[in-house]
Design a protein around this motif. Structure first.
Motif: not given
Length: 380
Positions: A18-46
């Motif tokens: 994914l980093r060092y070969e031709n990936t023109d045929s591939l779409g983007p890697i997608v981060v899906y933030n599927c929920t806004s809920r969390c059981n922790l409360r981290c100080l640095h949560c983006y």
């Protein structure tokens, strides 16, 4: 991502293609933030997630439609994140759908909810990898995550993943407070059988926007990367690690090269060519994010500007919109980068950390976030 173990130590990585070969045929890697809920409360949560946060989450049907659209654009990896993704009641149904569509699914989690049953269900749904966040040794981790006992639960989650056949990795965000915890992260990984570590640079978004005092100085950043390089080299020689990466600051690539020049490393020329092939910063090109409400962002740390919403248009229509002004700048960084970046001899293998943090997209508000920490002598 900058693969320290690959560049500095010459060790092949599982995701090298994914980093060092031709990936023109591939779409983007997608981060899906599927929920806004969390059981922790981290100080640095983006994503500023918390237990009582009620986001306008995509329904199960809408989420499945999104996954279908990602399959259509040949997305190589979907990273289910949050919040805490295991708090989404239909997560395993969505993972099963992704598997049916031929999508590779991985998980970003705090690990506290991965009991043996959950680990087994993740394996059954085709999840091969789970990145589990750890901020340091037990006392520090629990204080930083604002929940006592979260470290032990995360370690238990790692152990459950290993038993179920889901490969675990550690995720660590570097701040001023936990700079001294970096060596401990290597020791923790070795003690629990984890062979992959991702070190994230702090990006000032979400709750991290209030942590100005946690941002590292250039000297501290260099010290952090030096420690990561040295510990990686040591642990690779001992056969204790397969992959160590840094994430979020593309100056890491040139910095590793400058160190390799001084050390007359036999891997220098290969490392330089690999970084050139990778092409540096790919946010808005080979990296994308879909929020819990369907908004699309250039990456998961860029929460202040939506490119569009999958409830209104398809992912392809939004992602391939040549008239979108922010995407246009991200696709043409060589034209819009700041003056210092344009003069940099490493620009073609770095491309800076180009983004703006507030609502205004005028070019005067764009900057390197996080900041470049290379000296003028190193870039000219």
């Amino acid at each position: 991502m900058i693969n320290i173990s690959k560049l500095y130590c010459g060790l092949a990585g599982q995701s090298d293609y994914l980093r060092y070969e031709n990936t023109d045929s591939l779409g983007p890697i997608v981060v899906y933030n599927c929920t806004s809920r969390c059981n922790l409360r981290c100080l640095h949560c983006y994503s500023s997630s918390q237990s009582n946060r009620k986001g306008d989450e995509l329904t199960t049907l809408e989420a499945k439609k999104l996954l279908s659209q990602l399959a259509e654009i040949n997305c190589p990896v979907v990273l289910f994140s949050g919040g805490e993704p295991l708090l989404r009641s239909d997560l395993f149904e969505l993972l099963a759908e992704a598997k049916k569509l031929g999508l590779r699914s991985v998980l970003s989690t705090n690990g506290t909810l991965i009991d043996s049953a959950a680990a087994g269900r993740l394996a059954e749904a085709g999840v091969k990898y789970a990145g589990i966040s750890v901020d340091g040794e037990e006392k520090f981790h629990d204080e930083f995550r604002s929940v006592k006992g979260s470290f032990k639960l995360a370690v238990k989650g790692i152990e459950n993943c290993i038993r179920a056949g889901v490969k675990p990795g550690l995720r660590f965000t570097i701040t001023k407070s936990n700079l001294g915890q970096i060596p401990a992260i290597f020791d923790i990984a070795a003690s629990v059988g984890v062979r992959r570590i991702c070190f994230y640079h702090l990006i000032r978004t979400g709750r991290a926007k209030k942590l100005q005092e946690e941002a590292l100085t250039p000297t501290e950043t260099r010290s952090a990367i030096d420690t990561i390089i040295e510990k990686t080299s040591d642990f690779v020689k001992k056969g204790l690690l397969d992959e160590v990466l840094t994430v979020g600051n593309h100056a890491d690539g040139p910095y590793v090269l400058t160190r390799m020049i001084k050390e007359k490393s036999k891997y220098y020329e290969t490392a330089k060519q690999l970084l050139l092939v990778n092409g540096g910063n790919k946010i808005g090109e080979k990296i994308a994010c879909v929020g819990w409400d369907g908004n699309i962002y250039p990456d998961q740390f860029w929460r202040n500007y939506s490119l569009g919403n999958v409830r209104d248009k398809t992912f392809r229509q939004i992602w391939q919109n040549s008239d979108e002004p922010v995407l246009h700048k991200l696709h043409n960084k060589h034209k819009f980068a700041d003056g210092r970046c344009k003069k940099c001899k490493w620009f073609d293998l770095c491309k800076g950390n180009f983004r703006f943090l507030d609502a205004e997209s005028d070019i005067k508000y764009w900057l390197n976030e996080p900041a470049c920490y290379l000296t003028d002598d190193e870039i000219l």
